[in-house]
Design a protein around this motif. Structure first.
Motif, PDB file in Angstrom:
ATOM      1  N   LYS A  75      52.440 117.666  24.133  1.00 60.22           N
ATOM      2  CA  LYS A  75      53.500 117.451  23.148  1.00 60.22           C
ATOM      3  C   LYS A  75      52.958 117.517  21.717  1.00 60.22           C
ATOM      4  CE  LYS A  75      56.281 116.596  26.581  1.00 60.22           C
ATOM      5  NZ  LYS A  75      57.233 117.641  27.033  1.00 60.22           N
ATOM      6  N   VAL A  76      51.682 117.157  21.548  1.00 59.16           N
ATOM      7  CA  VAL A  76      51.021 117.162  20.234  1.00 59.16           C
ATOM      8  C   VAL A  76      49.602 117.668  20.448  1.00 59.16           C
ATOM      9  CG1 VAL A  76      50.140 115.729  18.337  1.00 59.16           C
ATOM     10  CG2 VAL A  76      52.401 115.256  19.305  1.00 59.16           C
ATOM     11  N   VAL A  77      49.059 118.377  19.458  1.00 55.56           N
ATOM     12  CA  VAL A  77      47.679 118.872  19.540  1.00 55.56           C
ATOM     13  C   VAL A  77      46.847 118.307  18.396  1.00 55.56           C
ATOM     14  CG1 VAL A  77      46.227 120.927  19.207  1.00 55.56           C
ATOM     15  CG2 VAL A  77      48.104 120.982  20.847  1.00 55.56           C
ATOM     16  N   ILE A  78      45.638 117.872  18.735  1.00 54.96           N
ATOM     17  CA  ILE A  78      44.631 117.473  17.746  1.00 54.96           C
ATOM     18  C   ILE A  78      43.613 118.611  17.656  1.00 54.96           C
ATOM     19  CG2 ILE A  78      42.762 115.860  17.199  1.00 54.96           C
ATOM     20  CD1 ILE A  78      44.292 113.767  18.918  1.00 54.96           C
ATOM     21  N   TYR A  79      43.350 119.055  16.438  1.00 56.15           N
ATOM     22  CA  TYR A  79      42.394 120.140  16.193  1.00 56.15           C
ATOM     23  C   TYR A  79      41.162 119.548  15.529  1.00 56.15           C
ATOM     24  CZ  TYR A  79      40.551 124.378  13.828  1.00 56.15           C
ATOM     25  OH  TYR A  79      39.759 125.401  13.353  1.00 56.15           O
ATOM     26  N   THR A  80      40.010 119.620  16.195  1.00 54.98           N
ATOM     27  CA  THR A  80      38.803 118.975  15.677  1.00 54.98           C
ATOM     28  C   THR A  80      37.567 119.786  16.069  1.00 54.98           C
ATOM     29  OG1 THR A  80      37.693 116.817  15.481  1.00 54.98           O
ATOM     30  CG2 THR A  80      38.454 117.460  17.686  1.00 54.98           C
ATOM     31  N   ALA A  81      36.383 119.200  15.894  1.00 50.64           N
ATOM     32  CA  ALA A  81      35.141 119.936  16.159  1.00 50.64           C
ATOM     33  C   ALA A  81      34.013 118.984  16.525  1.00 50.64           C
ATOM     34  CB  ALA A  81      34.748 120.763  14.938  1.00 50.64           C
ATOM     35  N   THR A  82      32.972 119.570  17.115  1.00 47.10           N
ATOM     36  CA  THR A  82      31.772 118.824  17.463  1.00 47.10           C
ATOM     37  C   THR A  82      30.906 118.647  16.221  1.00 47.10           C
ATOM     38  OG1 THR A  82      31.814 119.728  19.706  1.00 47.10           O
ATOM     39  CG2 THR A  82      29.721 118.808  18.944  1.00 47.10           C
ATOM     40  N   ASP A  83      30.421 117.442  15.979  1.00 51.28           N
ATOM     41  CA  ASP A  83      29.582 117.132  14.821  1.00 51.28           C
ATOM     42  C   ASP A  83      28.332 118.040  14.774  1.00 51.28           C
ATOM     43  OD1 ASP A  83      31.273 115.079  14.111  1.00 51.28           O
ATOM     44  OD2 ASP A  83      30.096 113.526  15.122  1.00 51.28           O
ATOM     45  N   PRO A  84      27.744 118.180  13.558  1.00 53.32           N
ATOM     46  CA  PRO A  84      28.084 117.474  12.312  1.00 53.32           C
ATOM     47  C   PRO A  84      29.103 118.189  11.426  1.00 53.32           C
ATOM     48  CG  PRO A  84      26.029 118.648  12.016  1.00 53.32           C
ATOM     49  CD  PRO A  84      26.432 118.882  13.442  1.00 53.32           C
TER      50      PRO A  84
END
Length: 299
Positions: A75-84
């Motif tokens: 229903k919702v998407v979070i867009y992120t990444a692996t550090d750093p």
């Protein structure tokens, strides 16, 4: 000069090598996806390359977003990444030598347009959870999401002017709409690099949280949005068709700029400062620059 173009710009043997490397990259999970309580987290996962938008990663990114768009459990998407890093922007090196200058333009135009249309066309609410430095598309793509939550370690940079190219990701229009003319100019003209807290002050970011709480807060917000029936919207009042047209124009302008004398010179000088002008990429840039009076007539 014609032989120089044939032997240097097409670079058949290095092309085979890079194709092999690319195929190996595609077999890796460069983009991860997981779903919890109807919130799907899509994570760029190539930290050794600072999560750069190279072709292998963006192909996987497009696939994950496409699946999330049609998945009834998302229903919702979070867009992120692996550090750093969050994302260091587009990757030019893999394009050099793969095509003739005209083919290079076509590849850049089509790839850039495709990548940003992922966000423009996505039908469900998007939360960008920016975990570290975002450069180029690492800033412009999150700005196309419904909101940005930033880690205290995040920074934002759109260095297009310094590179001798124009904005991307609809930033030529979108930034002024969501930030106002002054802040848009600081980002796009002055190439200002705001911290997470400075980005909050100008309205680019909606929240700043401690680094270890970033995904926790993004998940909380995603679940809140589901309960409230939140629908997808482009910040600043833009609509999908308008932004697709802006993206197409920016992508075309970008493709033209990438084979300009100004851009090639800027990139070569950048490699010289890093002591990498004798690398393969440096040699190709030099060859393109000195032979430009010949091949520019074919564009």
């Amino acid at each position: 000069m014609a032989n120089l173009m044939k032997n240097v710009l097409l670079l058949r043997k290095p092309l085979l090598l890079r194709t092999s490397v690319r195929q190996s990259s595609q077999s890796q999970e460069l983009v991860l996806s997981s779903t919890k309580n109807n919130v799907t987290t899509i994570t760029m996962n190539n930290p050794k390359k600072y999560n750069a938008w190279d072709m292998a990663l963006t192909e996987q990114l497009a696939d994950k977003f496409s699946k999330a768009a049609t998945d009834s459990h998302t229903k919702v998407v979070i867009y992120t990444a692996t550090d750093p890093y969050f994302c260091s922007g587009g990757s030019l090196a893999e394009f050099l030598g793969r095509k003739s200058p005209k083919g290079l333009q076509k590849m850049i135009r089509e790839n850039n347009q495709k990548c940003f249309n992922i966000f423009i066309e996505f039908p469900k609410p998007l939360i960008a959870a920016v975990n570290g430095p975002g450069i180029g598309s690492g800033t412009t793509a999150p700005a196309l999401c419904d909101t940005i939550i930033a880690s205290e370690k995040a920074t934002f940079l759109t260095p297009f002017r310094n590179l001798g190219v124009g904005p991307e990701g609809c930033a030529s229009v979108h930034f002024e709409r969501i930030l106002g003319p002054d802040s848009a100019s600081r980002l796009l003209v002055d190439c200002w690099r705001p911290t997470a807290w400075e980005a909050l002050e100008i309205g680019l970011v909606a929240e700043v949280v401690t680094h270890d709480k970033l995904l926790v807060r993004a998940q909380e917000l995603g679940e809140e949005w589901i309960r409230s029936g939140r629908e997808r919207s482009i910040r600043g009042g833009g609509n999908v068709e308008e932004y697709k047209q802006i993206n197409a124009k920016e992508s075309n302008d970008l493709a033209e700029a990438f084979v300009s004398a100004e851009f090639l010179s800027t990139q070569l000088q950048f490699l010289k400062k890093k002591g990498k002008h004798r690398s393969l990429a440096g040699f190709i840039l030099w060859a393109m620059l000195v032979s430009r009076p010949v091949w520019v007539k074919t564009l």
